[in-house]
Motif scaffolding. Structure first.
Motif, mmCIF file in Angstrom:
data_model
loop_
_atom_site.group_PDB
_atom_site.id
_atom_site.type_symbol
_atom_site.label_atom_id
_atom_site.label_comp_id
_atom_site.label_asym_id
_atom_site.label_seq_id
_atom_site.Cartn_x
_atom_site.Cartn_y
_atom_site.Cartn_z
ATOM 1 N N ALA B 40 43.669 -18.547 -60.399
ATOM 2 C CA ALA B 40 43.944 -20.043 -61.086
ATOM 3 C C ALA B 40 45.521 -20.353 -61.071
ATOM 4 N N PRO B 41 45.932 -21.281 -61.062
ATOM 5 C CA PRO B 41 47.113 -21.700 -61.043
ATOM 6 C C PRO B 41 48.114 -21.058 -62.105
ATOM 7 N N ASP B 42 49.215 -20.279 -61.526
ATOM 8 C CA ASP B 42 50.146 -19.365 -62.395
ATOM 9 C C ASP B 42 49.250 -18.198 -63.109
ATOM 10 N N LYS B 43 48.225 -17.882 -62.716
ATOM 11 C CA LYS B 43 47.506 -16.870 -63.465
ATOM 12 C C LYS B 43 47.415 -15.736 -62.352
ATOM 13 N N GLY B 44 46.694 -14.533 -62.620
ATOM 14 C CA GLY B 44 46.500 -13.490 -62.033
ATOM 15 C C GLY B 44 45.127 -13.410 -61.015
ATOM 16 N N LEU B 45 45.192 -12.540 -60.093
ATOM 17 C CA LEU B 45 44.029 -12.470 -59.196
ATOM 18 C C LEU B 45 42.649 -11.928 -60.302
ATOM 19 N N GLU B 46 41.490 -12.521 -59.669
ATOM 20 C CA GLU B 46 40.383 -12.241 -60.413
ATOM 21 C C GLU B 46 39.383 -11.926 -59.360
ATOM 22 N N TRP B 47 38.726 -10.671 -59.249
ATOM 23 C CA TRP B 47 37.432 -10.649 -58.533
ATOM 24 C C TRP B 47 36.371 -11.468 -58.640
ATOM 25 N N VAL B 48 35.737 -12.071 -57.673
ATOM 26 C CA VAL B 48 34.542 -13.041 -57.993
ATOM 27 C C VAL B 48 33.280 -12.398 -57.693
ATOM 28 N N ALA B 49 33.217 -11.924 -56.442
ATOM 29 C CA ALA B 49 31.822 -11.622 -55.702
ATOM 30 C C ALA B 49 32.107 -10.774 -54.520
ATOM 31 N N VAL B 50 31.104 -10.027 -54.161
ATOM 32 C CA VAL B 50 30.992 -9.098 -53.021
ATOM 33 C C VAL B 50 29.646 -9.118 -52.639
ATOM 34 N N ILE B 51 29.571 -9.036 -51.033
ATOM 35 C CA ILE B 51 28.150 -8.925 -50.468
ATOM 36 C C ILE B 51 28.505 -7.683 -49.412
ATOM 37 N N SER B 52 27.352 -7.020 -49.549
ATOM 38 C CA SER B 52 27.495 -5.729 -48.612
ATOM 39 C C SER B 52 27.405 -5.962 -47.091
#
Lengths: 110, 119
Positions: B40-52
């Motif tokens: 998000a703007p001026d925020k940290g990294l966020e893990w969202v999703a994974v696919i094998s």
């Protein structure tokens, strides 16, 4: 799954060493040696600088080193340089999430 | 060399849907698990999703479960993120990233695509 806890900011003078902590739980940092660290300059894409707690990818300066004790991982930057001024994020595999980033730390070179 | 190129971002109204794409090249796409990470703007990294790597296993951060779907088309070397019921909290730059499963580290990132949710 809560984010791993990092200090919001760390600063140091050129040539000094600084350490950034990354505190998790017994379900992530404390359980797996799968902690990685990323450097992100303003407006740029994150760059991998440490993986598996203390391993450096090819091409990454030896001034960057990683370690872990219990549920806290650490990134140390030795011989701080102006070019190290960036945001730094830890990242870990976790039993629940299954992945989680740290809150991020802004490094300022004085 | 490894290249990941995202597309599909833009301005979207709250409640609407959007599909992001990530075109991969320079490596054997079908051999790698792939992720989406957002910032998000001026925020940290966020893990969202994974696919094998085989597409059978998928997982999501709690805040997008039931709304986002990750998928892949190995014949097209493309990763997707289908986003439904978007809200302002989903406004972010979305990165696709390659992970090496053994190390659980992102060794390659795309340049990101901006999703801006606003009425």
């Amino acid at each position: 799954q809560s984010a791993l806890t990092q200090p919001a900011s760390v600063s140091g003078s050129p040539g000094q060493s600084i350490t950034i902590s990354c505190t998790g739980t017994s379900g992530d940092v404390g359980l797996y040696n799968l902690v990685s660290w990323y450097q992100q300059e303003p407006g740029k894409v994150p760059k991998l600088i440490i993986y598996e707690v203390n391993r450096r990818p090819s091409g990454v300066s030896s001034r960057f080193s990683g370690s872990k004790s219990g549920s806290t991982a650490s990134l140390t930057i030795s011989g701080l340089q102006a070019e190290d001024q960036s945001d730094y994020y830890c990242f870990s595999y976790a039993t629940t999430s299954p992945y989680v980033f740290g809150t991020g730390t802004r490094v300022t070179v004085l | 060399q490894v290249q990941l190129v995202e597309s599909g971002g833009g301005v979207v109204q709250p409640g609407r849907s959007l599909r992001l794409s990530c075109a991969a090249s320079g490596f054997t796409f079908s051999s790698y698990a792939m992720h989406w990470v957002r910032q998000a703007p001026d925020k940290g990294l966020e893990w969202v999703a994974v696919i094998s790597d085989d597409g059978r296993h998928k997982d999501y951060v709690d805040s997008v479960k039931g709304r986002f779907t990750i998928s892949r088309d190995d014949s097209e070397n493309t990763l997707y993120l289908h986003m439904n019921r978007l809200s302002a909290e989903d406004t972010a730059v979305y990165y696709c990233a390659r992970i090496t499963t053994a190390t659980a580290a992102f060794d390659s990132w795309g340049q990101g695509t901006l999703v801006f949710v606003s009425s």
